[in-house]
Design a protein around this motif. Structure first.
Motif, PDB file in Angstrom:
ATOM      1  N   GLY A  28      73.684  69.734  35.682  1.00  0.00           N
ATOM      2  CA  GLY A  28      73.584  68.278  35.735  1.00  0.00           C
ATOM      3  C   GLY A  28      72.656  67.695  34.698  1.00  0.00           C
ATOM      4  O   GLY A  28      72.442  66.476  34.663  1.00  0.00           O
ATOM      5  N   ASN A  29      72.105  68.547  33.854  1.00  0.00           N
ATOM      6  CA  ASN A  29      71.155  68.117  32.826  1.00  0.00           C
ATOM      7  C   ASN A  29      71.881  68.054  31.486  1.00  0.00           C
ATOM      8  O   ASN A  29      72.296  69.077  30.943  1.00  0.00           O
ATOM      9  CB  ASN A  29      69.988  69.105  32.765  1.00  0.00           C
ATOM     10  N   ASP A  30      72.026  66.856  30.948  1.00  0.00           N
ATOM     11  CA  ASP A  30      72.742  66.698  29.676  1.00  0.00           C
ATOM     12  C   ASP A  30      72.102  67.474  28.537  1.00  0.00           C
ATOM     13  O   ASP A  30      72.770  67.814  27.559  1.00  0.00           O
ATOM     14  CB  ASP A  30      72.817  65.217  29.302  1.00  0.00           C
ATOM     15  N   LEU A  31      70.812  67.766  28.653  1.00  0.00           N
ATOM     16  CA  LEU A  31      70.107  68.472  27.592  1.00  0.00           C
ATOM     17  C   LEU A  31      70.346  69.984  27.631  1.00  0.00           C
ATOM     18  O   LEU A  31      70.139  70.668  26.631  1.00  0.00           O
ATOM     19  CB  LEU A  31      68.602  68.192  27.675  1.00  0.00           C
ATOM     20  N   SER A  32      70.770  70.492  28.780  1.00  0.00           N
ATOM     21  CA  SER A  32      70.880  71.951  28.923  1.00  0.00           C
ATOM     22  C   SER A  32      72.264  72.461  29.292  1.00  0.00           C
ATOM     23  O   SER A  32      72.556  73.649  29.112  1.00  0.00           O
ATOM     24  CB  SER A  32      69.878  72.448  29.978  1.00  0.00           C
ATOM     25  N   LYS A  33      73.134  71.591  29.797  1.00  0.00           N
ATOM     26  CA  LYS A  33      74.399  72.083  30.364  1.00  0.00           C
ATOM     27  C   LYS A  33      75.290  72.772  29.348  1.00  0.00           C
ATOM     28  O   LYS A  33      76.101  73.634  29.713  1.00  0.00           O
ATOM     29  CB  LYS A  33      75.146  70.948  31.050  1.00  0.00           C
ATOM     30  N   ASP A  34      75.172  72.421  28.069  1.00  0.00           N
ATOM     31  CA  ASP A  34      75.989  73.064  27.044  1.00  0.00           C
ATOM     32  C   ASP A  34      75.264  74.222  26.354  1.00  0.00           C
ATOM     33  O   ASP A  34      75.826  74.880  25.473  1.00  0.00           O
ATOM     34  CB  ASP A  34      76.414  72.041  25.988  1.00  0.00           C
ATOM     35  N   LYS A  35      74.009  74.461  26.768  1.00  0.00           N
ATOM     36  CA  LYS A  35      73.211  75.513  26.133  1.00  0.00           C
ATOM     37  C   LYS A  35      72.965  76.705  27.050  1.00  0.00           C
ATOM     38  O   LYS A  35      72.624  77.786  26.575  1.00  0.00           O
ATOM     39  CB  LYS A  35      71.864  74.933  25.681  1.00  0.00           C
ATOM     40  N   VAL A  36      73.106  76.489  28.350  1.00  0.00           N
ATOM     41  CA  VAL A  36      72.842  77.549  29.326  1.00  0.00           C
ATOM     42  C   VAL A  36      74.027  77.656  30.281  1.00  0.00           C
ATOM     43  O   VAL A  36      74.438  76.658  30.876  1.00  0.00           O
ATOM     44  CB  VAL A  36      71.555  77.258  30.129  1.00  0.00           C
ATOM     45  N   ASP A  37      74.583  78.842  30.428  1.00  0.00           N
ATOM     46  CA  ASP A  37      75.662  79.104  31.372  1.00  0.00           C
ATOM     47  C   ASP A  37      75.052  79.748  32.613  1.00  0.00           C
ATOM     48  O   ASP A  37      74.543  80.869  32.553  1.00  0.00           O
ATOM     49  CB  ASP A  37      76.697  80.040  30.740  1.00  0.00           C
ATOM     50  N   HIS A  50      60.617  71.837  45.618  1.00  0.00           N
ATOM     51  CA  HIS A  50      60.929  70.769  46.576  1.00  0.00           C
ATOM     52  C   HIS A  50      62.425  70.498  46.509  1.00  0.00           C
ATOM     53  O   HIS A  50      63.155  71.195  45.810  1.00  0.00           O
ATOM     54  CB  HIS A  50      60.094  69.513  46.325  1.00  0.00           C
ATOM     55  N   ALA A  51      62.895  69.491  47.256  1.00  0.00           N
ATOM     56  CA  ALA A  51      64.332  69.355  47.514  1.00  0.00           C
ATOM     57  C   ALA A  51      65.054  68.366  46.612  1.00  0.00           C
ATOM     58  O   ALA A  51      66.265  68.176  46.762  1.00  0.00           O
ATOM     59  CB  ALA A  51      64.558  68.961  48.978  1.00  0.00           C
ATOM     60  N   HIS A  52      64.384  67.720  45.677  1.00  0.00           N
ATOM     61  CA  HIS A  52      65.067  66.758  44.821  1.00  0.00           C
ATOM     62  C   HIS A  52      66.163  67.433  43.999  1.00  0.00           C
ATOM     63  O   HIS A  52      66.042  68.601  43.610  1.00  0.00           O
ATOM     64  CB  HIS A  52      64.062  66.065  43.890  1.00  0.00           C
ATOM     65  N   GLN A  53      67.208  66.668  43.722  1.00  0.00           N
ATOM     66  CA  GLN A  53      68.384  67.228  43.063  1.00  0.00           C
ATOM     67  C   GLN A  53      68.059  67.874  41.728  1.00  0.00           C
ATOM     68  O   GLN A  53      68.668  68.891  41.356  1.00  0.00           O
ATOM     69  CB  GLN A  53      69.449  66.151  42.860  1.00  0.00           C
ATOM     70  N   ASP A  54      67.096  67.299  40.991  1.00  0.00           N
ATOM     71  CA  ASP A  54      66.788  67.861  39.677  1.00  0.00           C
ATOM     72  C   ASP A  54      65.941  69.131  39.775  1.00  0.00           C
ATOM     73  O   ASP A  54      65.379  69.583  38.773  1.00  0.00           O
ATOM     74  CB  ASP A  54      66.102  66.823  38.781  1.00  0.00           C
TER      75      ASP A  54
END
Length: 226
Positions: A28-37, A50-54
């Protein structure tokens, strides 16, 4: 200890023969989604501050893929246990000896709820004492006097502190936090992912340097070894 940065607060730790993932928020992170599988990630344990989505978004997918044990506060652990995952619940001030080292769950000042608004317990951070190196992962937190307790029980080699401001500490408070925890080698996290937390990288590193400290802002996928 090898530390790999996956963006936001997401980290991979290789400690001996164990692989630990911290707060996986990648797809869900635009900075990492195309760099990490996430399908390529190895994990024996997943630690959630903690429980936050990020911080939890990819925890289920990685746990399903790897069979990792999810370690977090009592409420978050129960949440995932009810879904059929193997968990290890903890709470503030408690510690446990895992095969990769001793983990202590320490205070953080923030909020904690799941994306649907349900209660996610109280937020925390982790102090991990590996065989040779010790690391503090603060999670999302304000500056707190409780940080002064950490060097009473653990001499840190490195710490991961949020520096993006608005939702957490900013750079100036993180510098004070590094004094409190008596650790001058810092990996910055929780910055640039959203508009509210974009920072000037060179200015941040300069402020740490002027105080005799080393702020590392790792590229996504970049690793360091201690």
């Amino acid at each position: 200890m090898k530390i790999t940065f996956y963006g936001q607060n997401s980290l991979g730790l290789e400690i001996g023969d164990s692989n630990v993932i911290i707060d996986p928020f990648i797809t869900g992170n635009d900075l990492s989604k195309d760099k990490v599988d996430i399908n390529d990630l190895k994990a024996d344990y997943i630690l959630l501050t903690h429980a936050h989505q990020d911080h939890i978004l990819d925890a289920e997918a990685i746990a399903k893929n790897t069979g990792a044990v999810i370690v977090s506060n009592f409420e978050i652990a129960n949440h995932y246990e009810d879904k059929g995952f193997e968990v290890h619940p903890m709470n503030h001030g408690g510690s446990w000896d895992f095969e990769f080292g001793k983990v202590k769950y320490v205070n953080a000042i923030h909020t904690s709820s799941f994306p649907d608004g349900s209660y996610g317990g109280q937020p925390g951070g982790f102090v991990i004492e590996g065989e040779h190196k010790n690391i503090y992962i603060a999670g999302d937190t304000a500056l707190t006097m409780d940080m002064k307790l950490i060097p009473l029980h653990t001499k840190l080699d490195i710490a991961v502190l949020p520096i993006g401001d608005n939702f957490t500490m900013g750079v100036e408070d993180a510098i004070i936090a590094s004094d409190f925890i008596e650790c001058d080698k810092i990996i910055g996290c929780h910055y640039d992912t959203f508009g509210y937390i974009e920072i000037d990288h060179e200015e941040a590193k300069k402020k740490f340097y002027e105080k005799g400290k080393d702020l590392m802002l790792l590229d996504i996928g970049e690793s360091i070894e201690l």
